[in-house]
Write an enzyme that holds these catalytic residues in place. Structure first.
Site, mmCIF file in Angstrom:
data_model
loop_
_atom_site.group_PDB
_atom_site.id
_atom_site.type_symbol
_atom_site.label_atom_id
_atom_site.label_comp_id
_atom_site.label_asym_id
_atom_site.label_seq_id
_atom_site.Cartn_x
_atom_site.Cartn_y
_atom_site.Cartn_z
ATOM 1 N N CYS A 127 0.789 -1.243 0.000
ATOM 2 C CA CYS A 127 0.000 0.000 0.000
ATOM 3 C C CYS A 127 0.817 1.287 0.000
ATOM 4 O O CYS A 127 0.298 2.339 -0.365
ATOM 5 C CB CYS A 127 -1.042 0.003 1.112
ATOM 6 S SG CYS A 127 -0.398 -0.117 2.772
ATOM 7 N N CYS A 135 -3.778 -2.365 -0.491
ATOM 8 C CA CYS A 135 -2.790 -3.347 -0.059
ATOM 9 C C CYS A 135 -2.617 -4.500 -1.052
ATOM 10 O O CYS A 135 -2.364 -5.638 -0.640
ATOM 11 C CB CYS A 135 -3.167 -3.894 1.310
ATOM 12 S SG CYS A 135 -3.403 -2.606 2.546
ATOM 13 N N LYS A 200 -4.926 -7.583 12.340
ATOM 14 C CA LYS A 200 -4.819 -6.155 12.086
ATOM 15 C C LYS A 200 -6.238 -5.641 11.891
ATOM 16 O O LYS A 200 -6.928 -6.024 10.944
ATOM 17 C CB LYS A 200 -3.976 -5.925 10.832
ATOM 18 C CG LYS A 200 -3.752 -4.466 10.508
ATOM 19 C CD LYS A 200 -2.789 -4.353 9.330
ATOM 20 C CE LYS A 200 -2.531 -2.927 8.940
ATOM 21 N NZ LYS A 200 -1.544 -2.856 7.841
ATOM 22 N N GLU A 239 -7.932 -15.995 12.898
ATOM 23 C CA GLU A 239 -6.841 -15.446 12.081
ATOM 24 C C GLU A 239 -5.488 -15.953 12.587
ATOM 25 O O GLU A 239 -4.620 -16.338 11.809
ATOM 26 C CB GLU A 239 -6.848 -13.908 12.133
ATOM 27 C CG GLU A 239 -7.869 -13.234 11.213
ATOM 28 C CD GLU A 239 -7.453 -13.272 9.749
ATOM 29 O OE1 GLU A 239 -6.407 -13.854 9.411
ATOM 30 O OE2 GLU A 239 -8.203 -12.715 8.921
ATOM 31 N N LYS A 254 -2.725 -5.717 16.358
ATOM 32 C CA LYS A 254 -2.529 -4.315 16.018
ATOM 33 C C LYS A 254 -3.882 -3.663 15.781
ATOM 34 O O LYS A 254 -4.685 -4.245 15.058
ATOM 35 C CB LYS A 254 -1.673 -4.251 14.747
ATOM 36 C CG LYS A 254 -1.515 -2.875 14.155
ATOM 37 C CD LYS A 254 -0.883 -2.958 12.778
ATOM 38 C CE LYS A 254 -0.851 -1.559 12.190
ATOM 39 N NZ LYS A 254 -0.308 -1.518 10.859
ATOM 40 N N SER A 280 0.518 4.537 15.292
ATOM 41 C CA SER A 280 0.721 5.984 15.202
ATOM 42 C C SER A 280 -0.334 6.786 15.957
ATOM 43 O O SER A 280 -0.015 7.765 16.634
ATOM 44 C CB SER A 280 0.757 6.411 13.733
ATOM 45 O OG SER A 280 -0.423 6.009 13.060
ATOM 46 N N TYR A 319 6.736 3.761 18.487
ATOM 47 C CA TYR A 319 7.456 4.998 18.163
ATOM 48 C C TYR A 319 8.068 5.612 19.423
ATOM 49 O O TYR A 319 8.834 6.560 19.334
ATOM 50 C CB TYR A 319 6.500 5.995 17.487
ATOM 51 C CG TYR A 319 5.846 5.403 16.255
ATOM 52 C CD1 TYR A 319 6.528 5.363 15.045
ATOM 53 C CD2 TYR A 319 4.570 4.845 16.311
ATOM 54 C CE1 TYR A 319 5.956 4.779 13.923
ATOM 55 C CE2 TYR A 319 3.979 4.261 15.207
ATOM 56 C CZ TYR A 319 4.677 4.226 14.015
ATOM 57 O OH TYR A 319 4.115 3.640 12.913
#
Ligand code: PBG
Ligand code: ZN
Length: 349
Positions: A127, A135, A200, A239, A254, A280, A319
């Site tokens: 992506c 994606c 995800k 999953e 995530k 993020s 991060y």
């Protein structure tokens, strides 16, 4: 025993909370810099270190500056990075995603030759390289699963040939782990581990990453036909089970903070090495609140990261990695700070 209370006053749980030394002895979850993976964004060019507006303290880095950044991180005890590329140009086939001289491939080579002991993990998803920000391959407005698997396999092989230490498939396509394991094993890369973005969720917490981190835009539709509905947890377990069956070495949930119930379940049910991605938007929320003087940045950061660990995460992609590692080097006393916010900081800037 009846009548003799086994509760208060015999038991006073506050005995073990009296001071930091006692609290340290009985602490159940601990963070270490070796748990962290630092996400980094590499761009073409030279001497580029541009701060990402939505992720203050994180940068778009050209390869030379990327090398400096990982050396600084390694000096803080961080030994793994997750690499994202921001290509110069994008096209329908995401051809820059698997180009032998693509930005990620070049960066991997540079990192492995200058900092060989650093673990270089690459994000495998088209992506950032497609014109439409999707994606994989779009056919009739729909993400074509099996055609996209071929693309994923090509990207995977190009990262492996460049010398990465681990691949991290992020597309949430059915069968992606099997496809990757197959292409790796048939090309002599049977030792290369796969860290699967198994669960995800289709989350709006990725916006800061997508808009300003990789500067891609989703031209039409959204990602809800492949990323998971955030209402679901049983499906998340399916999953994971499929990814393990297809050969995932590390599983991932995530985002992290809103999804700690899923993290907990994943660890309890599968007992696999488990990563969480502190994304993020989670970083932005804490950073923004700290800028407004509403929350103590360091303290909230350590609380958030520690709670991910407590929920069952072994690995935290964040991060915050450098700042958290810095605090951990000051010892637990400095990592478990609880100080009053100064009055004057409680004013919006
Ligand atoms: C896909 C990818 C995304 C993130 C990591 N890998 C974006 C998306 O799928 O929309 C998000 C990470 C973050 O928000 O920090 N290549
Ligand atoms: Zn993607």
């Amino acid at each position: 025993m009846k009548g003799r209370s086994m509760g208060f006053p015999t038991h006073r749980l506050r005995r073990l909370r009296q001071n930091e030394a006692i609290r340290g002895l009985v602490r159940e979850s601990r963070l270490a810099p070796s748990n962290f993976i630092l996400p980094l964004f590499v761009v073409p060019g030279n001497k580029i270190k541009r701060e990402i507006a939505s992720l203050p303290g994180n940068y778009h880095l050209s390869i030379d500056c990327l090398v400096e950044e990982v050396i600084a991180a390694r000096d803080l005890g961080i030994s793994a990075i997750l690499l994202f590329g921001v290509p110069e140009t994008r096209d329908e086939q995401a051809s820059n995603a698997y180009a032998p001289r693509g930005i990620v491939q070049e960066a991997v080579r540079a990192l492995k030759s200058t900092v060989p002991d650093l673990l270089v993990i690459t994000d495998v998803c088209p992506c950032e390289y497609t014109l439409n920000g999707h994606c994989g391959i779009i056919r009739n407005g729909y993400l074509d699963n099996d055609a996209s698997l071929e693309l994923i396999s090509r990207i995977t092989l190009s990262h492996a040939e460049a010398g990465c230490d681990m691949v991290a498939p992020a597309s949430m396509l059915d069968g992606q782990i099997q496809a990757m394991r197959h292409v790796l094993d048939t090309h002599g890369f049977h030792r290369l581990p796969i860290m699967a973005y198994s669960v995800k969720f289709a989350s709006k917490l990725y916006d800061p990453f997508f808009k300003e981190g990789t500067q891609s835009t989703v031209a039409f539709g959204d990602k809800r036909t492949h990323q998971m509905d955030f209402s679901n947890s049983d499906e998340a377990m399916r999953e994971i089970a499929l990814d393990i069956d297809e050969g995932a070495d590390i599983i991932m949930v995530k985002p992290a903070l809103f999804y700690l119930d899923v993290v907990y379940r994943a660890k309890q049910e599968f007992k696999m090495p488990l990563a969480v991605y502190d994304v993020s938007g989670e970083y932005s929320m804490i950073d923004a609140a700290a800028r407004l003087g509403r929350l103590d940045r360091d303290a909230i950061m350590m609380e958030a990261l520690t709670c991910m660990k407590r929920a069952g995460a072994d690995i935290i992609i964040t991060y915050f990695a450098k700042r958290a590692a810095e605090l951990l080097h000051g010892g637990e006393r400095s990592a478990h700070v609880q100080r009053e916010l100064p009055r004057q900081e409680l004013v919006a800037k």
